[in-house]
Design an enzyme around this catalytic site. Structure first.
Site, PDB file in Angstrom:
ATOM      1  N   CYS A 165       0.809  -1.223   0.000  1.00  0.00           N
ATOM      2  CA  CYS A 165       0.000   0.000   0.000  1.00  0.00           C
ATOM      3  C   CYS A 165       0.841   1.270   0.000  1.00  0.00           C
ATOM      4  O   CYS A 165       0.303   2.368  -0.158  1.00  0.00           O
ATOM      5  CB  CYS A 165      -0.940  -0.005   1.197  1.00  0.00           C
ATOM      6  SG  CYS A 165      -1.961  -1.495   1.262  1.00  0.00           S
ATOM      7  N   HIS A 305      -2.849   7.256   6.899  1.00  0.00           N
ATOM      8  CA  HIS A 305      -3.112   5.960   6.264  1.00  0.00           C
ATOM      9  C   HIS A 305      -4.526   5.513   6.593  1.00  0.00           C
ATOM     10  O   HIS A 305      -5.266   5.113   5.711  1.00  0.00           O
ATOM     11  CB  HIS A 305      -2.077   4.941   6.732  1.00  0.00           C
ATOM     12  CG  HIS A 305      -2.129   3.642   6.012  1.00  0.00           C
ATOM     13  ND1 HIS A 305      -2.033   3.552   4.635  1.00  0.00           N
ATOM     14  CD2 HIS A 305      -2.276   2.364   6.462  1.00  0.00           C
ATOM     15  CE1 HIS A 305      -2.114   2.277   4.275  1.00  0.00           C
ATOM     16  NE2 HIS A 305      -2.270   1.547   5.365  1.00  0.00           N
ATOM     17  N   HIS A 342      -9.852   1.752   0.166  1.00  0.00           N
ATOM     18  CA  HIS A 342      -8.397   1.616   0.137  1.00  0.00           C
ATOM     19  C   HIS A 342      -7.942   1.217  -1.257  1.00  0.00           C
ATOM     20  O   HIS A 342      -8.192   0.105  -1.706  1.00  0.00           O
ATOM     21  CB  HIS A 342      -7.967   0.566   1.165  1.00  0.00           C
ATOM     22  CG  HIS A 342      -6.498   0.549   1.443  1.00  0.00           C
ATOM     23  ND1 HIS A 342      -5.580   1.284   0.721  1.00  0.00           N
ATOM     24  CD2 HIS A 342      -5.771  -0.125   2.385  1.00  0.00           C
ATOM     25  CE1 HIS A 342      -4.380   1.068   1.191  1.00  0.00           C
ATOM     26  NE2 HIS A 342      -4.463   0.227   2.209  1.00  0.00           N
TER      27      HIS A 342
END
Length: 417
Positions: A165, A305, A342
């Site tokens: 990520c 995040h 996400h």
């Protein structure tokens, strides 16, 4: 060696809440959720039956049908957002030195749909190895920057970064360093991801990573909410045109913001879980600010995040509290994943665009879907819950952390002569 200043001169976005930068920003500022029942495949037997899909997208708007069939969706997305960014930056490559223009691109997984289709076709056959000749070129992660370079005739540095990520944030950091050290005048950077398929959703379900709030998808991504139960899978692409200030001024480019620092670290802790005290997250932020030659007091906004996982949100908050001290209560903090889901390897690029536009528009996008305070979090922290807030932003920081303990953070600054 004197390092060159690096500025942002073009943006492109293809997201679950908007297929262009203006659409994306409008949705961010107004707290729009991109989560809805999955349409890519029949998810009725899956634990999670919703996701943040890109909507109303047709690859043939950006390439002919024959070319589109040779490319995985993650490359379709990359070419689409880059098309917007190139036009936004008003680039005329015939007038530029293309030997000094590169492409550095991030993706966490790459051509998962291509891999799934080819292996499924093989397993359903008679065992004969009848694979599509484009199987490997469609699947590999570095093919996205390859196609971008071929489309525009760019001969500078060209490669992919892979750090789960954190992938596209690492791409931005590499691009920053290549430009400021003089190895390139301009880098097309960003990331793309397309994992909303049986393998992607099934795989993350098996890890118990995804929210299973199937009765209310739109509110399922709940960063920092007491009842958060996992992240919501997203897809899409973000492109950022970076170039040296000298090069940008010479061609009369508009400048959105300046990229002034990037920091990286490793948790060295667990394959999927972040360090419980946020030590790796803290170090990445420290390194980014050190690289930018600023202190914690300079940061106005952090796009965290903030994936909406029970453990991850706590550890990142601990890192912020420990690092920023009293200034933590002066910050605006928000997780735009509450709206986009996400985007995995593309998250860093999409969220950096959110930071750049927050600086430009003096607006902090919200963390939506907050219903219940988490007693483990200090109530004095400003998570920008549910409603955007006006704020003059001089410095904005974007954090991304990936499976394997990969942490990356970048700092953007309001542009000044």
């Amino acid at each position: 060696m004197e390092l060159k200043r690096v500025v942002v001169t073009g943006l492109g976005a293809l997201t679950p809440i908007g297929n262009t930068v203006p659409e994306y920003w409008n949705s961010l500022a107004n707290g729009v959720s991109g989560a809805a029942p999955i349409t890519r495949f029949d998810a009725s037997k899956f634990k999670t039956r919703f996701a943040c899909e890109v909507k109303d997208f047709n690859a043939e708007d950006f390439m002919d049908r024959k070319e589109a069939r040779k490319l995985d969706p993650f490359v379709h997305y990359a070419l689409a957002s880059t098309d917007e960014a190139v036009k936004d930056a008003e680039l005329d490559f015939e007038k530029l030195d293309t030997n000094r223009i590169g492409v550095i691109w991030g993706s966490g997984i790459g051509g998962l749909k291509t891999f799934l289709d080819e292996v499924t076709n093989f397993s359903n056959g008679d065992g004969s190895p009848r694979f599509n000749p484009f199987f490997i070129p469609k699947m590999i992660l570095d093919i996205a920057p390859g196609h971008i370079s071929m489309r525009y005739g760019l001969h500078g540095p060209n490669f992919s970064t892979v750090s789960a990520c954190a992938s596209s944030t690492n791409a931005l950091i590499d691009s920053l360093n290549y430009i400021r050290c003089g190895y390139a005048d301009m880098i097309i950077s960003g990331g793309s991801e397309a994992i909303i398929n049986e393998a992607g959703i099934g795989g993350f379900n098996a890890m118990h990573a995804l929210s299973t709030r199937n009765d209310d998808p739109a509110t399922a991504s709940r960063p920092f909410d007491k009842d958060r139960d996992g992240f919501v899978a997203g897809e899409g692409s973000g492109t950022i045109i970076l170039e040296s200030l000298e090069h940008a001024k010479a061609r009369g480019a508009k400048i959105y913001a300046e990229l002034v620092g990037g920091g990286m670290s490793a948790d060295a802790h667990h394959i999927t879980a972040s360090h419980p005290e946020g030590l790796g997250a803290r170090l990445a932020m420290v390194n980014a600010m050190r690289d930018a030659h600023i202190s914690t007091d300079n940061i106005d906004y952090i796009n965290v995040h903030g994936t909406s996982t029970p453990v991850g949100d706590i550890s990142e908050t601990k890192a912020i509290m420990d690092l920023f001290g009293q200034h933590a209560f002066e910050l605006n903090i928000s997780s735009t994943k509450s709206m986009t889901g996400h985007l995995l390897g593309a998250a860093g690029a999409a969220e950096s665009i959110a930071c750049i536009l927050a600086i430009k528009n003096s607006v902090v996008p919200p963390t939506i879907n907050h219903f219940t305070d988490d007693p483990a979090l200090d109530p004095k922290l400003n998570f920008t819950f549910n409603t955007a807030q006006k704020r003059d932003i001089q410095y904005a920081q974007s954090n991304t952390f990936g499976f394997g303990g990969h942490n990356a953070s970048v700092v953007f600054k309001k542009y000044e002569e």
